[in-house]
Design an enzyme around this catalytic site. Structure first.
Site, PDB file in Angstrom:
ATOM      1  N   ASP A  40       8.856   4.905  42.463  1.00  0.00           N
ATOM      2  CA  ASP A  40       8.594   4.215  43.730  1.00  0.00           C
ATOM      3  C   ASP A  40       9.258   2.833  43.692  1.00  0.00           C
ATOM      4  O   ASP A  40       8.602   1.799  43.873  1.00  0.00           O
ATOM      5  CB  ASP A  40       7.076   4.098  43.968  1.00  0.00           C
ATOM      6  CG  ASP A  40       6.746   3.408  45.288  1.00  0.00           C
ATOM      7  OD1 ASP A  40       7.666   3.239  46.122  1.00  0.00           O
ATOM      8  OD2 ASP A  40       5.585   3.013  45.477  1.00  0.00           O
ATOM      9  N   ASN A  64      -3.289  -2.266  42.778  1.00  0.00           N
ATOM     10  CA  ASN A  64      -3.925  -1.016  43.210  1.00  0.00           C
ATOM     11  C   ASN A  64      -3.679   0.122  42.227  1.00  0.00           C
ATOM     12  O   ASN A  64      -4.497   1.018  42.117  1.00  0.00           O
ATOM     13  CB  ASN A  64      -3.405  -0.611  44.592  1.00  0.00           C
ATOM     14  CG  ASN A  64      -4.037   0.675  45.068  1.00  0.00           C
ATOM     15  OD1 ASN A  64      -5.239   0.726  45.285  1.00  0.00           O
ATOM     16  ND2 ASN A  64      -3.240   1.736  45.183  1.00  0.00           N
ATOM     17  N   HIS A  65      -2.529   0.075  41.558  1.00  0.00           N
ATOM     18  CA  HIS A  65      -2.182   1.209  40.699  1.00  0.00           C
ATOM     19  C   HIS A  65      -1.224   0.779  39.593  1.00  0.00           C
ATOM     20  O   HIS A  65      -0.657  -0.313  39.650  1.00  0.00           O
ATOM     21  CB  HIS A  65      -1.536   2.330  41.528  1.00  0.00           C
ATOM     22  CG  HIS A  65      -0.447   1.814  42.439  1.00  0.00           C
ATOM     23  ND1 HIS A  65      -0.662   1.506  43.754  1.00  0.00           N
ATOM     24  CD2 HIS A  65       0.854   1.534  42.223  1.00  0.00           C
ATOM     25  CE1 HIS A  65       0.454   1.068  44.312  1.00  0.00           C
ATOM     26  NE2 HIS A  65       1.391   1.076  43.399  1.00  0.00           N
ATOM     27  N   ASP A 115       0.366  -6.369  46.621  1.00  0.00           N
ATOM     28  CA  ASP A 115       0.688  -5.050  47.170  1.00  0.00           C
ATOM     29  C   ASP A 115      -0.578  -4.303  47.610  1.00  0.00           C
ATOM     30  O   ASP A 115      -1.606  -4.346  46.920  1.00  0.00           O
ATOM     31  CB  ASP A 115       1.392  -4.248  46.057  1.00  0.00           C
ATOM     32  CG  ASP A 115       1.982  -2.950  46.538  1.00  0.00           C
ATOM     33  OD1 ASP A 115       2.856  -3.008  47.416  1.00  0.00           O
ATOM     34  OD2 ASP A 115       1.571  -1.883  46.045  1.00  0.00           O
ATOM     35  N   GLU A 150      -0.301  -7.771  51.501  1.00  0.00           N
ATOM     36  CA  GLU A 150       0.126  -6.673  52.376  1.00  0.00           C
ATOM     37  C   GLU A 150      -1.138  -5.986  52.897  1.00  0.00           C
ATOM     38  O   GLU A 150      -1.804  -5.241  52.176  1.00  0.00           O
ATOM     39  CB  GLU A 150       0.972  -5.672  51.573  1.00  0.00           C
ATOM     40  CG  GLU A 150       1.518  -4.566  52.447  1.00  0.00           C
ATOM     41  CD  GLU A 150       1.980  -3.345  51.673  1.00  0.00           C
ATOM     42  OE1 GLU A 150       2.839  -2.624  52.183  1.00  0.00           O
ATOM     43  OE2 GLU A 150       1.490  -3.099  50.556  1.00  0.00           O
ATOM     44  N   HIS A 168      11.381  -4.052  53.168  1.00  0.00           N
ATOM     45  CA  HIS A 168      12.000  -3.049  52.292  1.00  0.00           C
ATOM     46  C   HIS A 168      11.442  -1.646  52.526  1.00  0.00           C
ATOM     47  O   HIS A 168      11.947  -0.681  51.972  1.00  0.00           O
ATOM     48  CB  HIS A 168      11.777  -3.447  50.828  1.00  0.00           C
ATOM     49  CG  HIS A 168      10.313  -3.471  50.476  1.00  0.00           C
ATOM     50  ND1 HIS A 168       9.461  -4.445  50.945  1.00  0.00           N
ATOM     51  CD2 HIS A 168       9.555  -2.643  49.730  1.00  0.00           C
ATOM     52  CE1 HIS A 168       8.243  -4.208  50.495  1.00  0.00           C
ATOM     53  NE2 HIS A 168       8.268  -3.116  49.750  1.00  0.00           N
ATOM     54  N   ASP A 169      10.376  -1.531  53.300  1.00  0.00           N
ATOM     55  CA  ASP A 169       9.787  -0.227  53.589  1.00  0.00           C
ATOM     56  C   ASP A 169      10.292   0.274  54.938  1.00  0.00           C
ATOM     57  O   ASP A 169      11.094  -0.375  55.592  1.00  0.00           O
ATOM     58  CB  ASP A 169       8.261  -0.333  53.602  1.00  0.00           C
ATOM     59  CG  ASP A 169       7.705  -0.530  52.203  1.00  0.00           C
ATOM     60  OD1 ASP A 169       8.323  -0.020  51.240  1.00  0.00           O
ATOM     61  OD2 ASP A 169       6.675  -1.209  52.061  1.00  0.00           O
TER      62      ASP A 169
HETATM   63  C1  NOJ Z   1       3.728  -1.144  49.425  1.00  0.00           C
HETATM   64  C2  NOJ Z   1       5.144  -1.367  49.043  1.00  0.00           C
HETATM   65  O1  NOJ Z   1       5.723  -2.227  49.991  1.00  0.00           O
HETATM   66  C3  NOJ Z   1       5.804  -0.016  49.006  1.00  0.00           C
HETATM   67  O2  NOJ Z   1       7.190  -0.133  48.844  1.00  0.00           O
HETATM   68  C4  NOJ Z   1       5.172   0.806  47.918  1.00  0.00           C
HETATM   69  O3  NOJ Z   1       5.681   2.102  47.961  1.00  0.00           O
HETATM   70  C5  NOJ Z   1       3.650   0.872  48.088  1.00  0.00           C
HETATM   71  N1  NOJ Z   1       3.069  -0.386  48.408  1.00  0.00           N
HETATM   72  C6  NOJ Z   1       2.993   1.352  46.814  1.00  0.00           C
HETATM   73  O4  NOJ Z   1       3.077   0.349  45.834  1.00  0.00           O
END
Ligand code: NOJ
Length: 563
Positions: free
Chosen positions: A65, A107-108, A205, A253, A321-322
């Site tokens: 990811d 979170n992870h 995040d 976020e 970036h998403d």
């Molecule tokens: C948000 C990030 O902006 C994204 O790119 C990511 O895939 C997810 N969180 C999981 O970390």
């Protein structure tokens, strides 16, 4: 207003710039960007007016990811350099007046993280409770998967121990049990480590997932009594550790409607996240652009929470970036935005967003693009740009998924866009081609062209920085009878600005009144010669070009600022 206040709460009028280390500048010829490459470009960034870098994850990671699956939160991926390179970057950035924040993923972790490897060895492993497990079959959870094309649910069975672990994102990203005091201690220690190396804060995040009471309560003995206490704890720790080196921030976020974001700021106590991205306004802005009608954006600004303290700040963005997500809009509105800016299936991501950059969405129309960036810098809050936006980079739809917008930075029209000297086949990601390819869009050319997006953004950033009422002020949307034009005013103490943006392609004249000001008050345009003053009815009629924009400072005799 004392100008020194703007230095105390620096983030309220910062210009933030997000960098994907992998694709910014390769200083070694390996085909992959690196920290030293970024250090080489600090002067470029300072010249634009960037005052804070946000570095996307550069930690060791299997990169399922794009680095948000971290296997060592203390490390630097050796492809990007080492801790020495990191400290050098911070040192040079600080010298040029640029702060640095980094991604904090609470979170992870990656499933390759030693904690998870240990946790899955047995149900009584000391690390077991670092993650979230359940013994009963969770059933169908496909509606909750964040990446529905890749995952069919948020629980995965771990064969060895016969239990399911939670993962809101990929199954290779197990969710941490942030209710566990040991996990909390680990995260605090981690923040302390990077603060000690000199960072000025964190982009946090996936915050709502990380404190998600619904999935954690009842799963183990460490239940959240009040999930927001955890954010309060993190903020308290940040405050203690960052004292003496200027205030550090947590930019969260939190993709939620405004009313739900209030709790994440800590309400009127302002003791949780320092900043939050304004996803709601972002999505309403794209709806407004799709309709050529300012109303959806005006509504979003009107729905910004009031009563927050000045320490709580919104971060505005156009693209990141998403994918451009539209999930806060209702279904018809989503279709309007997707149809307007991503008519082909290939431009879409997971049914809820667009894997495109702005120039592609606007068919390269420079007037519309420049107006959109003017909006970005004048919406009340702090602007955040994604690398390459300043030169008008486009996406590469040949690259799968969200990586379409994470292609190498285009520095020149030369080999590999000046990003790397490696063979093109060795690049970690392919360079964009077509109308937004490096032969048409690159930083070297833009520096020499006074009409470029780069010059436009530089000018906006400079005017924004000298107008703290934009970052600090309260917003009022001014009524006008021209639906395609947004007129808004921001006021901080005795300073005000009036901003006009024409979302339509046709020129128009915009009559509006400023009831609280005196007749004859001058409105000085900061970007052109065309200033005006209010008539005896406190009105003015402002001519606007198609996609025009105006930044009007309400002139104040006691003010010593340059007009
Ligand atoms: C948000 C990030 O902006 C994204 O790119 C990511 O895939 C997810 N969180 C999981 O970390």
């Amino acid at each position: 207003m004392r100008i020194t206040e703007t230095a105390d709460l620096w983030y309220n009028n910062a210009v933030i710039y997000c960098i994907d280390v992998e694709t910014y500048l390769d200083s070694t010829g390996s085909g992959t960007g690196d920290l030293h490459g970024i250090t080489q470009r600090i002067d470029y960034l300072a010249e634009i007016g960037v005052t804070c870098l946000w570095l996307m994850p550069f930690y060791p990671s299997p990169r399922r990811d794009n680095g948000y699956d971290i296997s060592d939160m203390y490390g630097v991926d050796s492809r990007y350099g080492d801790h020495g390179d990191f400290v050098e970057l911070i040192r040079v950035a600080h010298d040029r007046g640029v702060r640095v924040i980094i991604d904090l993923v609470i979170n992870h972790t990656s499933d390759q993280h030693p904690w998870f490897k240990a946790a899955r060895r047995s149900t009584d492993n000391p690390y077991r409770d670092y993650y979230v497990w359940r013994a009963d079959d969770p059933g169908d959870t496909s509606d909750q998967a964040m990446f529905p094309d890749e995952e069919d649910g948020i629980w995965t069975l771990d064969e060895r121990t016969g239990q399911w672990y939670l993962h809101h994102f990929l199954h290779t990203q197990p969710d941490l049990n942030t209710a566990n005091p040991q996990v909390r201690d680990e995260i605090a220690k981690l923040m302390g480590f990077w603060l000690q190396l000199g960072v000025d804060g964190f982009r946090v995040d996936a915050v709502p997932f990380a404190i998600n009471q619904r999935t954690l309560v009842g799963m183990d003995e460490h239940e959240f009594e009040e999930p927001h206490d955890y954010l309060r704890e993190l903020r308290g720790f940040l405050q203690r550790r960052a004292s003496g080196q200027g205030s550090a921030i947590m930019l969260g976020e939190v993709n939620l409607p405004h009313e739900e974001q209030v709790a994440f700021f800590g309400g009127e106590n302002s003791d949780q996240l320092t900043m939050q991205f304004d996803f709601f306004t972002n999505q309403r802005l794209f709806l407004a652009l799709a309709r050529n009608d300012a109303a959806p954006l005006a509504e979003a600004l009107r729905s910004r929470p009031t009563g927050l303290r000045i320490e709580s700040q919104y971060a505005n963005f156009l693209r990141n970036h998403d994918e451009l997500t539209v999930d806060l809009l209702d279904e018809d509105e989503q279709d309007e935005v997707l149809d307007a800016f991503g008519p082909e299936e290939d431009m879409r991501f997971a049914g809820r967003g667009l894997r495109r950059r702005l120039p592609g969405m606007f068919n390269g129309d420079p007037r519309k693009l420049k107006m959109a960036y003017s909006l970005l810098f004048t919406l009340p809050g702090t602007p955040v740009m994604f690398y390459g936006e300043e030169i008008g980079m486009g996406e590469n739809l040949d690259v799968p998924g969200r990586e379409a917008v994470r292609t190498p930075m285009q520095w020149s029209s030369g080999k590999n866009a000046g990003f790397s000297t490696a063979k093109p086949s060795q690049l970690s990601r392919a360079v964009t081609h077509g109308p937004f390819g490096p032969e048409h869009v690159n930083a070297a050319q833009a520096r020499r062209d006074q009409s470029s997006m780069l010059h436009h953004i530089t000018r906006l950033a400079k005017r924004y920085r000298e107008s703290p009422e934009l970052g600090w002020g309260d917003v009022t949307v001014i009524d006008t009878e021209v639906p395609q034009v947004l007129v808004h005013m921001t006021t901080w103490e005795n300073r005000s600005m009036v901003l006009l943006h024409n979302l339509g392609s046709e020129p128009t004249i915009v009559p509006f009144a400023l009831e609280d000001l005196e007749p004859g008050t001058p409105l000085v345009d900061l970007l052109s010669e065309e200033s005006c003053e209010l008539d005896e009815d406190r009105m003015t009629r402002m001519p606007m070009d198609g996609y025009g924009y105006r930044w009007l400072r309400v002139a104040n005799e006691d003010d010593h600022r340059l007009l």
